[in-house]
Design a protein around this motif. Structure first.
Motif, PDB file in Angstrom:
ATOM      1  N   UNK A   1       2.505   1.337  -3.423  1.00 18.57           N
ATOM      2  CA  UNK A   1       1.632   2.236  -4.175  1.00 18.57           C
ATOM      3  C   UNK A   1       1.428   3.737  -3.951  1.00 18.57           C
ATOM      4  N   UNK A   2       0.804   4.419  -2.760  1.00 15.63           N
ATOM      5  CA  UNK A   2       1.420   5.787  -2.456  1.00 15.63           C
ATOM      6  C   UNK A   2       2.532   6.419  -3.217  1.00 15.63           C
TER       7      UNK A   2
ATOM      8  N   UNK B   1       0.410  -1.319   0.022  1.00 19.80           N
ATOM      9  CA  UNK B   1      -0.376   0.028   0.120  1.00 19.80           C
ATOM     10  C   UNK B   1       1.389   1.345  -0.348  1.00 19.80           C
ATOM     11  N   UNK B   2       1.999   1.070   1.239  1.00 25.17           N
ATOM     12  CA  UNK B   2       3.297   2.419   0.853  1.00 25.17           C
ATOM     13  C   UNK B   2       3.506   2.857  -0.363  1.00 25.17           C
TER      14      UNK B   2
END
Lengths: 164, 252
Positions: free
Chosen positions: B46-47, B43-44
């Protein structure tokens, strides 16, 4: 040809587009769709991402083009804007209720917890049984906008839509 | 150097750092120590990649030579990359990754806080958005700092080793050159000395609370601002750019 539709009508048509990851709410309820305008004979649709890396944005852009093509609007431009930055406060109360019914704990009505640096998690109600006896499993869940929690009473794990 | 040239260079520095650290984190996919952590790291990642997309897209516009974010990401070589050296360092063990993320996230947190008031509207808009995201990242890595530092003998030692190995790459975060000078004058970017004060304070606090030690490193590795990288970047780019270069213009 596109001038035969008002902005209001376009909004109504685009409200049929669900969020690809959370199909119970549409892109207007989520606050992604910001503006619709006509520039010359082109229909310009302005959207803003929830998270900058959100992979759903490309799908939403395609959905908008397909939807408008269906009603005969061929010249469509989808613009991505970052300002003002998207916030969970833009999710309507009805949409929050839909999220809850879908099993996702909706975001609190307050952005940006200042205690965030201290790593304090907030008390959350379980969307299944309503108990506040819940704990965070991970700050990062199935998508960028969600965290993973579990209910200590009904034992169900659930997603929480993070405040942004 | 014109303001436009300086801005292009600065956007590459920001965008490349995000892209490279995002790519490094993506290497954890399927290798995280536990499932939740695997998801968190990705997720990180992706950010960061999303953030890099915005920054590099804008860099391309500022440059005005028709390069978009993909051209900038996939068709530049090592020496043209401007990412901070810390971002290209290999993941190592999980504690090592946490040390890297903590040092970098804290830096980005305070840098974006300053960039929010940039006189360049696009940079300011990206900073507002990214600051919200980095806040979550920092919270995550800070929690692991406490857990490992104040955890077992093994976890403490591993995290301390990670900090020791990476410390020499932190000083270049605050180096300024002509690019910074031009943009500071225009009110577009902050004086990094200001960011440094906040960074040092926060890093020292967390390290102390996590019962760790500030590394004593005399040697300071620099070079990213002139495109001089460690050996690791070339291998990373080879992997990241391979498909794009092998199949130019491919679409699906």
């Amino acid at each position: 040809m596109s001038k035969t539709y008002s902005q209001e009508q376009i909004f109504k048509i685009l409200s049929e587009i669900p969020d690809p990851e959370i199909p119970v709410i549409n892109i207007i309820e989520l606050g992604i769709l910001r503006e619709v305008k006509f520039v010359n004979d082109e229909c310009v649709v302005v959207i803003t991402p929830t998270y900058t890396g959100c992979p759903a944005m490309k799908v939403i852009e395609d959905d908008i083009k397909i939807k408008l093509k269906e009603i005969g609007i061929e010249k469509v431009k989808v613009e991505l804007v970052f300002s003002p930055a998207w916030t969970t406060d833009w999710i309507s109360d009805e949409a929050k209720e839909k999220l809850r019914a879908y099993g996702i704990a909706p975001p609190d009505h307050s952005s940006q917890d200042k205690k965030v640096l201290l790593g304090k998690a907030r008390d959350l109600k379980c969307p299944q049984c309503g108990s506040k006896n819940t704990e965070m499993i991970s700050q990062f869940g199935s998508t960028a906008c969600k965290a993973l929690y579990r209910c200590l009473d009904c034992k169900e794990p659930f997603d929480y839509f993070k405040c942004l | 150097m014109t303001v436009q040239e300086a801005k292009f260079e600065y956007l590459l520095r920001l965008g490349d750092s995000s892209l490279i650290i995002g790519h490094r984190l993506s290497e954890w996919c399927g290798h995280g120590p536990i499932l939740e952590e695997d998801i968190a790291l990705i997720n990180i990642a992706l950010d960061f990649v999303g953030n890099a997309t915005s920054l590099l897209a804008y860099a391309g516009q500022v440059e005005g030579k028709g390069r978009d974010e993909d051209a900038l990401a996939y068709l530049r070589d090592e020496r043209e990359y401007r990412n901070l050296l810390i971002t290209e360092q290999p993941n190592g063990d999980f504690a090592n990754t946490i040390a890297r993320q903590f040092l970098f996230d804290t830096y980005m947190y305070f840098l974006y806080e300053e960039l929010k008031s940039s006189k360049d509207e696009t940079i300011s808009a990206i900073a507002v958005k990214s600051h919200k995201e980095i806040t979550y990242h920092l919270r995550h890595t800070t929690e692991w700092m406490y857990r490992f530092g104040d955890g077992t003998v093994e976890s403490h030692e591993r995290l301390q080793n990670g900090l020791n190995d990476l410390w020499m790459y932190t000083s270049e975060m605050f180096d300024m050159d002509e690019v910074d000078a031009i943009l500071i004058k225009e009110g577009i970017v902050p004086d990094l000395n200001k960011v440094k004060v906040s960074w040092e304070k926060r890093v020292h606090e967390v390290i102390a609370e996590a019962t760790l030690q500030i590394p004593v490193t005399v040697f300071k590795q620099k070079g990213s601002k002139e495109g001089k990288h460690s050996e690791h970047l070339g291998f990373l780019l080879a992997e990241m750019q391979y498909v794009h270069r092998a199949h130019p213009g491919a679409k699906w």
